[in-house]
Design a protein around this motif. Sequence first.
Motif, PDB file in Angstrom:
ATOM      1  N   ALA A   1      58.951  66.573  37.912  1.00 16.24           N
ATOM      2  CA  ALA A   1      57.888  67.001  38.878  1.00 16.24           C
ATOM      3  C   ALA A   1      56.589  67.893  38.243  1.00 16.24           C
ATOM      4  O   ALA A   1      55.647  67.050  38.939  1.00 16.24           O
ATOM      5  CB  ALA A   1      58.427  67.040  40.250  1.00 16.24           C
ATOM      6  N   THR A   2      56.978  68.152  37.769  1.00 19.63           N
ATOM      7  CA  THR A   2      55.755  69.377  37.750  1.00 19.63           C
ATOM      8  C   THR A   2      55.053  69.016  36.771  1.00 19.63           C
ATOM      9  O   THR A   2      53.975  69.329  36.292  1.00 19.63           O
ATOM     10  CB  THR A   2      56.775  70.793  37.371  1.00 19.63           C
ATOM     11  N   ALA A   3      55.741  68.255  35.939  1.00 20.79           N
ATOM     12  CA  ALA A   3      55.002  67.445  34.821  1.00 20.79           C
ATOM     13  C   ALA A   3      53.539  66.943  35.013  1.00 20.79           C
ATOM     14  O   ALA A   3      52.823  66.990  34.429  1.00 20.79           O
ATOM     15  CB  ALA A   3      55.395  66.950  34.092  1.00 20.79           C
TER      16      ALA A   3
ATOM     17  N   THR B   1      67.181  71.124  37.566  1.00 12.04           N
ATOM     18  CA  THR B   1      65.892  71.930  36.634  1.00 12.04           C
ATOM     19  C   THR B   1      65.190  70.901  36.066  1.00 12.04           C
ATOM     20  O   THR B   1      64.108  71.074  36.350  1.00 12.04           O
ATOM     21  CB  THR B   1      66.829  72.952  36.169  1.00 12.04           C
ATOM     22  N   ARG B   2      65.750  70.102  35.683  1.00 11.28           N
ATOM     23  CA  ARG B   2      65.492  68.561  34.457  1.00 11.28           C
ATOM     24  C   ARG B   2      63.991  68.421  35.820  1.00 11.28           C
ATOM     25  O   ARG B   2      63.332  67.523  35.733  1.00 11.28           O
ATOM     26  CB  ARG B   2      66.521  68.143  34.368  1.00 11.28           C
TER      27      ARG B   2
ATOM     28  N   ASP C   1      60.559  81.169  38.875  1.00 12.74           N
ATOM     29  CA  ASP C   1      59.540  80.556  40.272  1.00 12.74           C
ATOM     30  C   ASP C   1      59.402  79.660  40.535  1.00 12.74           C
ATOM     31  O   ASP C   1      59.431  79.312  41.772  1.00 12.74           O
ATOM     32  CB  ASP C   1      58.040  81.422  40.428  1.00 12.74           C
ATOM     33  N   LEU C   2      58.878  78.834  39.846  1.00  9.84           N
ATOM     34  CA  LEU C   2      58.407  77.186  39.757  1.00  9.84           C
ATOM     35  C   LEU C   2      59.595  76.004  39.625  1.00  9.84           C
ATOM     36  O   LEU C   2      60.045  75.711  40.248  1.00  9.84           O
ATOM     37  CB  LEU C   2      57.094  77.181  38.675  1.00  9.84           C
ATOM     38  N   GLY C   3      61.092  76.640  39.468  1.00  5.52           N
ATOM     39  CA  GLY C   3      62.408  76.118  39.482  1.00  5.52           C
ATOM     40  C   GLY C   3      62.637  75.010  38.001  1.00  5.52           C
ATOM     41  O   GLY C   3      63.315  74.390  37.716  1.00  5.52           O
ATOM     42  N   ILE C   4      61.538  75.976  37.436  1.00  8.90           N
ATOM     43  CA  ILE C   4      61.691  75.028  35.800  1.00  8.90           C
ATOM     44  C   ILE C   4      62.265  75.262  34.576  1.00  8.90           C
ATOM     45  O   ILE C   4      61.991  74.684  34.559  1.00  8.90           O
ATOM     46  CB  ILE C   4      59.487  74.126  35.714  1.00  8.90           C
TER      47      ILE C   4
ATOM     48  N   ALA D   1      55.569  73.041  27.129  1.00 14.68           N
ATOM     49  CA  ALA D   1      56.693  72.506  27.663  1.00 14.68           C
ATOM     50  C   ALA D   1      57.211  71.968  28.498  1.00 14.68           C
ATOM     51  O   ALA D   1      57.476  71.486  29.598  1.00 14.68           O
ATOM     52  CB  ALA D   1      58.126  73.759  27.742  1.00 14.68           C
ATOM     53  N   ALA D   2      56.165  72.161  30.292  1.00 18.48           N
ATOM     54  CA  ALA D   2      55.857  71.386  31.290  1.00 18.48           C
ATOM     55  C   ALA D   2      55.769  70.551  30.654  1.00 18.48           C
ATOM     56  O   ALA D   2      55.333  70.157  32.132  1.00 18.48           O
ATOM     57  CB  ALA D   2      55.297  73.581  31.925  1.00 18.48           C
ATOM     58  N   ARG D   3      53.917  70.800  30.797  1.00 19.73           N
ATOM     59  CA  ARG D   3      53.712  68.701  30.456  1.00 19.73           C
ATOM     60  C   ARG D   3      54.387  68.026  30.056  1.00 19.73           C
ATOM     61  O   ARG D   3      54.914  67.111  30.794  1.00 19.73           O
ATOM     62  CB  ARG D   3      52.401  69.516  29.837  1.00 19.73           C
ATOM     63  N   ALA D   4      55.532  68.406  28.951  1.00 23.91           N
ATOM     64  CA  ALA D   4      56.427  66.926  29.064  1.00 23.91           C
ATOM     65  C   ALA D   4      57.528  67.746  29.666  1.00 23.91           C
ATOM     66  O   ALA D   4      58.598  66.201  29.763  1.00 23.91           O
ATOM     67  CB  ALA D   4      56.858  67.794  27.455  1.00 23.91           C
TER      68      ALA D   4
END
Length: 408
Positions: A382-384, A376-377, A347-350, A322-325
Motif C-alpha cells: 500500500a505504501t509503494a 507487513t507485506r 513506524d510505517l509498518g513496512i 525497497a519502499a517503491r517496490a
Amino acid sequence: MRILLSTYGSRGDVQPLAGLGLALQALGVEVLVSAPADAEFVELLDRVGLPLAPAFMPVRQWIETAKLSGERLPRLAARMVPAQFDAITAAAKGCDAIVATGLFPSTAAAQSAAEVLGIPFVLATFCPLILPSPHHPPMPYPGWPHPPGMTDNLALWAFNAQAMDALFGEAVNAHRATVGLPTLAHVRDHVITRRPWLASDPVLSPWQPNDLIDAVQTGAWILPDRRPLPTELEAFLDAGEPPVYVGFGSMAMQAAPDAARDAIAAVRSQGRRVILAQGWANLTRIDDRDDCLAVGEVNQQALFGRVAAVVHHGGAGTTTAAARAGAPQVVVPQVADQPYWARRVADLGIGAAHDGPVPTVESLSAALKAALAPETRKRAAATASTIYPDGAKLAADRLVAAINGKEL
C-alpha cells in the motif's frame, strides 16, 4: 545553461545526484558532475551519459588514507577542504550554479567555490536529520556525543553547532581566508543555508516546517534504471519462490565479520532462498547449496519487486527503492542517518528495525519473521503507491526557474 552537481561520498550520494542530472538534461541544461572517480561511479555516470569532473581523490582511497593517517576529523577536514575547493572551482568555471551534497567538508568547499565564482549555491541533503528543526534531534558526531540528560531538540541543535565549529570550523575558515572570503562565526548554518533542499520522499521522511530554516522538500531524486537483470539472476528468481535480498551497500560491516553467514542462516530459518549482494562488505556464499546466489551491483528497481524482503543497512536510496517496490524491509543500521531510516520503516509498518548494527542468526531471524508477515507485506504494498516518483524533475524545474530569475 550549465550546472555543476557536486558530491563526495558513497553510491548513496552519487546516484541521486545522477538522477537530478538526467532531469536537468531533459530540460536542455548542460550538466557536469564532480564526484569521486571510483570505478563504480565512473561506470555509473558513463552509463547514463553524465560527464565526470573527478573530485580530489577516489572515496575508497580517501577512506584508506584516513585510516592509515590516524588523524581526527579536524585535521582530515583541513586536508579535504582546500583540495575539494580546487577540484570544484576548476569544474565550475562557466557554470551558472552549483548544487552540492555529501560530506560536510566537501559541501563547504563547494559553497566557497560558488562564492568566489559569484554563482548561486544550493545545499541538498537526503535525510531530514541533517537540517535543524525543533521536531527532531541532530545526529551526534564522533567525539561529540549528546550530553547526558540533554533532551530538548533546540538545545541539542545548539550543541550540534558547537560540535561542527569544533570539528570543521578551523579548516573551513582557514581556507576561506586564503581565498579572500570572510570567516564564519558558525560554519554549519552558513553551509546549510537558510533554504536547503531536502531530496527525500515526504511519506518516508516527512519534513515539518519550522522557524529555524525554510527547507524545500522536493521528493527523492531517483535515477531511472532500465538495465536487465543478469541471466543467472533471472534463472535463480524463476527457479522457486521469491527469495530474500541481503545487501549492505557501501558499508564494510567491520563490526559484523560474520554478517553473510548469519544472514544466510537467518533467511534459511524462514524457509527462504537468498540473494546476497556483495557490496563493500564483499559478502560471499558460505557453501555450495543452490538456495543462495551472490551478485554484484544490479538493478534494484527491477529486482526488489520480485523478492520476499530486502535486508539492508538503511541507506536513504535503498530504503526508498525497497519502499517503491513494495518489498518489506529489515534495516540493520550501521552509522549516520541509518538508524533514522530503520525507525521510519518500523513506524510505517513496512518492515522491521534491527536493534543495533551487529546481526546474529537469532536477531535477524526475529526481524525477518516480522517483515515476512502478511500484514507487513500488505502495508508495504500500500505504501509503494504513495511514494512520489518525480522528485528529481521537481528539483530540476525549480533550479532552472531560479537561474532564470525566480526565487530558489
